[in-house]
Enzyme design. Structure first.
Site, PDB file in Angstrom:
ATOM      1  N   SER A 110     -26.397 -12.768 -37.655  1.00  0.00           N
ATOM      2  CA  SER A 110     -25.760 -13.480 -38.765  1.00  0.00           C
ATOM      3  C   SER A 110     -26.412 -13.085 -40.086  1.00  0.00           C
ATOM      4  CB  SER A 110     -25.912 -14.968 -38.524  1.00  0.00           C
ATOM      5  OG  SER A 110     -25.289 -15.657 -39.553  1.00  0.00           O
ATOM      6  N   GLY A 111     -25.575 -12.724 -41.031  1.00  0.00           N
ATOM      7  CA  GLY A 111     -26.076 -12.355 -42.358  1.00  0.00           C
ATOM      8  C   GLY A 111     -26.425 -10.889 -42.486  1.00  0.00           C
ATOM      9  N   THR A 115     -19.227  -8.863 -41.954  1.00  0.00           N
ATOM     10  CA  THR A 115     -17.948  -9.172 -42.619  1.00  0.00           C
ATOM     11  C   THR A 115     -17.752  -8.263 -43.821  1.00  0.00           C
ATOM     12  OG1 THR A 115     -18.185 -11.418 -41.866  1.00  0.00           O
ATOM     13  CG2 THR A 115     -16.610 -11.047 -43.626  1.00  0.00           C
ATOM     14  N   ASN A 160     -26.848 -17.363 -43.683  1.00  0.00           N
ATOM     15  CA  ASN A 160     -25.872 -16.610 -44.472  1.00  0.00           C
ATOM     16  C   ASN A 160     -25.034 -17.606 -45.274  1.00  0.00           C
ATOM     17  OD1 ASN A 160     -23.885 -14.984 -45.442  1.00  0.00           O
ATOM     18  ND2 ASN A 160     -23.193 -14.195 -43.464  1.00  0.00           N
ATOM     19  N   SER A 163     -21.203 -17.379 -43.854  1.00  0.00           N
ATOM     20  CA  SER A 163     -21.271 -17.004 -42.443  1.00  0.00           C
ATOM     21  C   SER A 163     -19.920 -17.223 -41.760  1.00  0.00           C
ATOM     22  CB  SER A 163     -22.336 -17.859 -41.767  1.00  0.00           C
ATOM     23  OG  SER A 163     -22.443 -17.472 -40.435  1.00  0.00           O
ATOM     24  N   SER A 164     -19.478 -16.194 -41.021  1.00  0.00           N
ATOM     25  CA  SER A 164     -18.214 -16.327 -40.299  1.00  0.00           C
ATOM     26  C   SER A 164     -18.461 -17.271 -39.127  1.00  0.00           C
ATOM     27  CB  SER A 164     -17.756 -14.981 -39.761  1.00  0.00           C
ATOM     28  OG  SER A 164     -17.876 -14.005 -40.748  1.00  0.00           O
ATOM     29  N   GLY A 390     -22.360 -13.115 -35.634  1.00  0.00           N
ATOM     30  CA  GLY A 390     -23.535 -12.375 -35.165  1.00  0.00           C
ATOM     31  C   GLY A 390     -24.406 -13.204 -34.248  1.00  0.00           C
ATOM     32  N   GLU A 392     -27.142 -15.436 -32.881  1.00  0.00           N
ATOM     33  CA  GLU A 392     -27.744 -16.544 -33.617  1.00  0.00           C
ATOM     34  C   GLU A 392     -28.872 -17.200 -32.835  1.00  0.00           C
ATOM     35  OE1 GLU A 392     -24.624 -19.233 -34.638  1.00  0.00           O
ATOM     36  OE2 GLU A 392     -24.044 -18.061 -36.392  1.00  0.00           O
TER      37      GLU A 392
HETATM   38  N1  LIG Z   1     -22.878  -3.766 -48.377  1.00  0.00           N
HETATM   39  C1  LIG Z   1     -23.272  -4.852 -49.013  1.00  0.00           C
HETATM   40  N2  LIG Z   1     -23.521  -4.801 -50.340  1.00  0.00           N
HETATM   41  C2  LIG Z   1     -23.949  -5.888 -51.001  1.00  0.00           C
HETATM   42  N3  LIG Z   1     -24.153  -7.092 -50.422  1.00  0.00           N
HETATM   43  C3  LIG Z   1     -23.947  -7.201 -49.083  1.00  0.00           C
HETATM   44  C4  LIG Z   1     -23.471  -6.094 -48.324  1.00  0.00           C
HETATM   45  N4  LIG Z   1     -23.320  -6.503 -47.058  1.00  0.00           N
HETATM   46  C5  LIG Z   1     -23.691  -7.811 -47.033  1.00  0.00           C
HETATM   47  N5  LIG Z   1     -24.031  -8.235 -48.249  1.00  0.00           N
HETATM   48  C6  LIG Z   1     -24.493  -9.598 -48.625  1.00  0.00           C
HETATM   49  O1  LIG Z   1     -24.878 -10.278 -47.474  1.00  0.00           O
HETATM   50  C7  LIG Z   1     -24.155 -11.485 -47.272  1.00  0.00           C
HETATM   51  C8  LIG Z   1     -23.886 -11.705 -45.807  1.00  0.00           C
HETATM   52  O2  LIG Z   1     -23.042 -10.719 -45.307  1.00  0.00           O
HETATM   53  P1  LIG Z   1     -21.902 -11.012 -44.220  1.00  0.00           P
HETATM   54  O3  LIG Z   1     -21.236 -12.274 -44.541  1.00  0.00           O
HETATM   55  O4  LIG Z   1     -21.127  -9.797 -44.109  1.00  0.00           O
HETATM   56  O5  LIG Z   1     -22.767 -11.230 -42.971  1.00  0.00           O
HETATM   57  P2  LIG Z   1     -22.244 -11.335 -41.455  1.00  0.00           P
HETATM   58  O6  LIG Z   1     -22.928 -10.280 -40.706  1.00  0.00           O
HETATM   59  O7  LIG Z   1     -20.795 -11.340 -41.440  1.00  0.00           O
HETATM   60  O8  LIG Z   1     -22.806 -12.735 -41.036  1.00  0.00           O
HETATM   61  P3  LIG Z   1     -22.175 -13.796 -40.039  1.00  0.00           P
HETATM   62  O9  LIG Z   1     -22.414 -13.311 -38.681  1.00  0.00           O
HETATM   63  O10 LIG Z   1     -22.926 -15.017 -40.366  1.00  0.00           O
HETATM   64  O11 LIG Z   1     -20.784 -13.895 -40.405  1.00  0.00           O
HETATM   65  C9  LIG Z   1     -22.906 -11.270 -48.062  1.00  0.00           C
HETATM   66  O12 LIG Z   1     -22.391 -12.495 -48.494  1.00  0.00           O
HETATM   67  C10 LIG Z   1     -23.369 -10.402 -49.211  1.00  0.00           C
HETATM   68  O13 LIG Z   1     -23.912 -11.196 -50.213  1.00  0.00           O
HETATM   69 MG   LIG Z   2     -19.350 -12.623 -41.055  1.00  0.00          MG
END
Ligand SMILES: Nc1ncnc2c1ncn2[C@@H]1O[C@H](COP(=O)(O)OP(=O)(O)OP(=O)(O)O)[C@@H](O)[C@H]1O
Ligand SMILES: [Mg+2]
Length: 1107
Positions: A110-111, A115, A160, A163-164, A390, A392
């Site tokens: 996660s994070g 996404t 996050n 977070s999805s 992701g 957790e």
């Molecule tokens: N390529 C990137 N460039 C800039 N910031 C990023 C990038 N990827 C992620 N982030 C930052 O990290 C945060 C978390 O990313 P994201 O929501 O994609 O995580 P995730 O893997 O989907 O988590 P979860 O499993 O909780 O959904 C985003 O809100 C953003 O601020």
């Molecule tokens: Mg996500």
């Protein structure tokens, strides 16, 4: 100016190594260091072969611009520095050009940025695939589905901020050209427990906060909400606001996205209403109420909230209230109703809120799918993008974490399987010997969870379905028995007493050693969450709602469709959908993005090595590199390899004519690369050790420098030579142009001189010729003139002669006449007297007159008295004769004319003559009367029996009998009267009855007056004091005025021998009884056409309007 960078390989200008396979030496430390080095230089992407490792930068990087998209478009994977775009491009091109369905698997905890990565992939594909209005709309809808789903399915967690909280797999569908057609989204188990409770420091789903912050006052009123977060029990307060997140702005973005995706306004409204209802449900509170029989019963504390919910959703308040207080259990036609105690009521309330929300979410996904589904039925190519929650590990991990982590296990499993399988297949395909590499296979953990008999999920299901009291503890007990011996299962109370003294493991927990680490799960809530029970009373209450969306969300509430079968448990549903997903993924060509989280602080520039190391370990990235390298670290098609290194060998430089493989063989022999360092596949060269590749790269770099010098040398020489040749050519060109110019000038001069000379000569010749011609012409003219003069002379001479001759002849004749006259006079002298001359004169005159009359006889005009013709006078001296003759002739023919008249005609003409004398040039009516004969008796009195009495009363001869209009003296109106004129009297009689109204002897008539105009009015003035004059003078109007007046005049004259006075004037006086009234004639344009009208204006004036 920045040096322009043209990259042809990811090996150019590399920070660390772009592909971990090339890392030398390979160890965990070097791996992490390489990642860190690259991370510090903002290089967040690194390859492991074709896998992209992405480290979350936690800050916006300028590497996703449209220019970057263009840079990566249609370039080979290893051509540029590692980037998510390179992977997207590779996947898209394989899909488009090689017809391979693709899937992009994004994993990480996660994070870690899954996404974000999935959105980057989608936006890259959207940017490079087809264009056009329709395609753009599809793309826009696909992209805009993200914000909508994120608003409803994402939440801030400790890990996050976005977070999805659901799993998402999206198939983007393309046609054969690679244009997007649409998409299908599948969602996996939303973490619905969050709706009613959030761990400390976390938030509920974004949409709740977005509505409260972003909705207008009006909308809030409609939704019966207040802007204050603290008003709602379901919203945890400690982190209601998230740094860097503007919920109000996001709300507008979401609404806009919903509009683009195709939600109608009323649908959006319904959705918001459901969300509001969920939020308000949390505010319903219960209080205990004991009944006599000792059963616990609950009651709603404040019904206001309930009322508002019911108003919002159109549910009958009493129905919902009952559903919160009772539970009806149906079994085989039997219904048993039990009351709910306070805890059960709260449970029911929360279950309803969770179900309402999660069903709304699934409905949203279905609705979006409806909008984005491909409109055509053509064969589709598919690119799947998987972005699932992701891995957790929280402080308190419950059923949701268990499910999420299970899903991640499965993904790791498929990663292991597909990566190894792919690698293995490539070696087999290329006919390369391959040795097996050890790696941790998590299949055993998957089995622990999903095994149909002994798996944890199967145990849980079994427990849930079992009759008797079932609690989370009985479930744990069961696990302790069945899974006790499993290597990855840990529990304090398990049969094997390995963990009996492990104090870190509480009694109510079990621990699983996941591939990504150990996770301890609180067993509390597992059974309930797996059962996912919603009391039927509640679902039925929902189904009764007067709200189409809510009704649709609870189809099982329909009493007609009652289903006593238990619905599948949440766990088994999830297991089934994950299995389907895995099957689906296996049919596609996988592309991996492994996301890594650099720190726990969500902060930029911090690279926590321990944290990364942990992730690298459990993601098995090192193994991934090893697998990739165990065989061969690097592989490249022969053509590309030869192209890159051909400059290292004389035979292959600059061109190799034979097959590429032979070229590479020659090249490697020449470079003396040890044979164990490489292998020849069917289409690729496999290099075992990165060192070899780097050696090759170094040699290449060296050689490139030499070549650069060589190229420079040749180029400079070529440049100088070209310059020189150019100068030389230019010089020749210039010289030739100069010469040409000089010659042209000279030629022009000669040409113009020649023309001058030529023109002089021609002029001179022409003049000479002209002179000659003129001379000839003059000669000819002279001859003509001479001839003319000669002929003239001749003619004049002849004329003179002829005149002479004529004069002589005349003279002879005159002389002869004189002579004869002399002779006659001498002979007749004796007979001539003095009056002989007069006689001759008279004779001549007589002859002329004779001739005049004879001619006149023939030219006489017609006998008509009105013929004005008369022949012209022949001799002036006959002028008076001629005029007299004309007069006589006219009188004669008039007489002739008159002689034809009978006596009667004579009388008529006499009367007409009389009329002419009286009225000609005096009365405008007169000319019109000339042509009308005087008829006299217009009324046939004798013949009409109606007038017999009248006839009898009149003994004398009737001169005039006619109907006239008698003007009423008082008002000027007309009345018809018969007007009779006899020898002695004027009689007036009634037209209808013939009854005599007045009789006036002619002697009493003194005067007749009339106007000079075209009208028929006349006044008959009577002698004063006479018998008839009692009423006064008469005023008549008649169509035969001229005739009547003439006859009155004539008759009076013949009877009284006195001339009747006829006055013609436009204004005259009449005597009406005692009054003297002026009758005045005026010219006017009348309404009633050409009929004159008469009007008594006052007692002095009577006005007659004449048209
Ligand atoms: N390529 C990137 N460039 C800039 N910031 C990023 C990038 N990827 C992620 N982030 C930052 O990290 C945060 C978390 O990313 P994201 O929501 O994609 O995580 P995730 O893997 O989907 O988590 P979860 O499993 O909780 O959904 C985003 O809100 C953003 O601020
Ligand atoms: Mg996500």
């Amino acid at each position: 100016m920045a040096k322009m960078e043209v990259k042809t390989s990811l090996l150019d200008n590399m920070i660390g190594v772009g592909d971990m396979v090339l890392l030398e030496p390979l160890s965990e430390v070097s791996f992490i260091n390489n990642l860190k080095k690259r991370f510090d230089h903002s290089e967040i992407y690194t390859y492991i072969g074709s896998v992209v490792v992405s480290v979350n930068p936690y800050r916006p990087l300028p590497i996703y611009s449209p220019e970057k998209v263009e840079e990566y478009r249609n370039r080979n994977f290893y051509e540029l520095s590692p980037h998510i775009f390179a992977l997207s491009d590779e996947a898209y091109r394989s899909l488009r050009d090689q017809d391979k369905d693709q899937c992009i698997l994004i994993t990480g905890e996660s994070g870690a940025g899954k996404t974000e990565a999935s959105k980057l992939v989608m936006s890259y594909v959207a940017a490079v695939c087809g264009k056009g209005a329709e395609v753009n709309q599809v793309k826009e809808q696909l992209l805009q589905s993200n914000p909508v789903l994120e608003a409803f399915g994402n939440a801030k967690t400790v890990r996050n901020d976005n977070s999805s909280r659901f799993g998402k797999y999206m198939d983007i569908e393309f046609d054969f050209k690679g244009d997007p057609l649409g998409g299908v989204i599948s969602n996996y188990l939303l973490e619905k427990s969050r709706v009613v409770k959030q761990p400390r420091g976390e938030r509920n789903f974004h949409i709740f906060y977005q509505i409260l912050s972003g909705a207008s006052e009006d909308l809030l009123n409609k939704l019966k909400l207040e802007r204050d977060f603290s008003r709602y029990n379901y919203l945890s307060l400690d982190s209601a606001r998230v740094n860097g997140v503007d919920d109000a702005v996001n709300f507008r973005t979401v609404r806009n996205a919903m509009q683009i995706v195709g939600f109608m306004d009323h649908e959006t409204q319904s959705i918001l209403e459901v969300v509001a209802a969920v939020l308000k449900l949390g505010n319903i509170e219960f209080k205990p109420e004991s009944r006599v029989n000792g059963l616990d019963e609950s009651k709603i504390k404040d019904k206001n909230e309930l009322k508002e919910i019911c108003e919002l959703t159109g549910i009958d308040q009493s129905v919902l209230e009952r559903a919160f207080s009772f539970r009806t259990v149906e079994a085989k036609q039997e219904k048993v109703s039990t009351t709910l105690n306070v805890a059960q009521a709260y449970y029911a309330r929360d279950a309803l809120a969770k179900n309402l929300y999660s069903r709304l979410f699934s409905w949203l996904v279905t609705r979006i799918n409806e909008s984005i589904k491909a409109q055509t039925k053509v064969r589709k190519k598919v690119m799947g993008v998987l972005d699932i929650y992701g891995f957790e590990i929280f402080e308190d991990n419950s059923f949701e974490q268990f499910i999420i982590n299970y899903c991640n296990e499965k993904l790791q499993q498929i990663f292991i399987e597909l990566t190894l399988k792919e690698e293995q297949e490539e070696y087999i395909r290329e006919d390369i010997e391959w040795t097996h590499i050890e790696y941790f296979n998590n299949a055993i953990i998957c089995d622990l969870i999903e095994n149909n008999q002994t798996g944890i999920l199967a145990m849980l299901d079994e427990e849930c379905l079992r009759p008797g009291t079932v609690t989370d503890d009985t479930f744990l007990e069961k696990l302790n028995q069945v899974c006790a011996t499993h290597q990855h299962f840990e529990s304090r109370m398990s049969k094997c007493s390995r963990f009996l003294n492990d104090t870190s493991l509480p009694h109510s927990c079990f621990r699983i050693q996941h591939y990504a680490g150990k996770v301890m799960y609180q067993v509390e809530g597992f059974v309930d969450k797996n059962n996912d029970l919603l009391y039927r009373d509640l679902s039925q209450a929902m189904w009764k709602a007067n709200h189409s969306l809510i009704k649709a969300l609870f189809p099982e509430g329909n009493p007609a469709k009652i289903n006593l079968k238990r619905p599948p448990t949440a766990g088994s549903q999830f297991k089934a959908s994950v299995a389907t997903l895995m099957k689906n993924l296996q049919t596609k060509n996988p592309n991996y993005i492994r996301c890594i989280k650099p720190n726990d602080k969500k902060a930029a520039h911090i690279f926590n090595e321990a944290l990364v190391c942990h992730q690298v370990r459990y993601l098995g990235l090192l193994e991934n590199v090893r697998v990739r390298r165990a065989g061969y670290a690097f592989r490249q098609p022969y053509e590309l390899c030869l192209e890159r290194y051909k400059m290292l060998c004389k035979q292959t430089w600059p061109h190799w004519r034979g097959p590429a493989r032979a070229g590479v063989e020659v090249l490697f022999n020449e470079l003396e690369v040890p044979e164990e360092e490489y292998s020849f596949g069917r289409s690729k060269i496999f290099i075992r050790n990165p060192r070899t590749l780097f050696k090759l790269e170094d040699l290449r770099k060296q050689r490139l420098e030499d070549l650069a010098t060589l190229i420079q040398k040749i180029y400079r020489g070529w440049k100088c030579r070209t310059h020189f040749l150019l100068m030389k050519r230019s010089q020749i060109v210039i010289a030739s142009w100069c010469r040409r110019y000089a010659q042209q000038k000279k030629y022009q001069r000669i040409k113009s001189s020649a023309i001058v000379v030529q023109s002089y000569i021609r002029g001179w010749k022409a003049r000479k010729l002209l002179r000659e011609l003129k001379h000839q012409k003059r000669c000819k003219e002279a001859a003509t003139t001479i001839a003319a003069y000669w002929h003239g002379t001749q003619a004049r001479r002849e004329l003179k002669r002829l005149k002479e001759e004529a004069r002589r002849k005349h003279a002879v004749a005159v002389i002869w006449a004189y002579w004869l006259g002399l002779k006659v006079r001498r002979e007749y002298r004796k007979f001539f007297r003095a009056n002989a001359g007069r006689k001759i004169y008279e004779f001549t005159l007589q002859k002329i007159m004779q001739k005049y009359f004879l001619e006149m006889k023939n030219k006489l005009p017609s006998l008509s008295p009105i013929d004005k013709n008369w022949p012209a006078r022949p001799y002036l001296f006959l002028d008076s004769t001629h005029k007299e003759l004309k007069r006589i002739f006219h009188l004669w023919r008039c007489k002739k004319y008159r002689d034809q008249f009978t006596d009667q005609q004579k009388l008529i003409y006499e009367e007409k003559l009389e009329a002419s004398e009286l009225f000609k040039d005096k009365k405008a009516l007169y000319p019109a009367s000339v042509g009308q004969p005087f008829h006299g008796t217009y009324l046939e009195i004798s013949k009409n029996p109606k007038y017999k009495k009248l006839k009898d009363a009149v003994e004398e001869k009737i001169i005039i009998a006619e109907v006239v209009n008698k003007i009423n003296r008082a008002n000027g109106k007309c009345a018809s009267r018969i007007f009779l004129l006899t020898k002695n009297n004027v009689l007036l009689a009634d037209q209808k009855s013939g009854h005599i109204k007045s009789e006036v002897p002619l002697g009493d008539v003194t005067k007749v007056s009339m106007s000079s105009q075209n009208d028929g009015f006349f006044a008959v003035h009577l002698k004063e004091g006479s018998g008839a004059a009692g009423k006064g003078d008469f005023l008549f109007s008649s169509d035969h005025l001229i005739e009547m007046a003439t006859q009155l005049y004539r008759t009076t004259l013949s009877q009284t021998k006195q001339k009747l006075n006829i006055e013609i004037s436009d204004e005259f006086l009449v005597q009406f009884k005692q009054d003297k009234v002026c009758v005045k004639f005026i010219q006017s344009n009348q309404k009633n056409g050409n009929i004159p009208t008469c009007k008594r204006k006052n007692n002095r004036l009577l006005e007659v309007a004449v048209p």
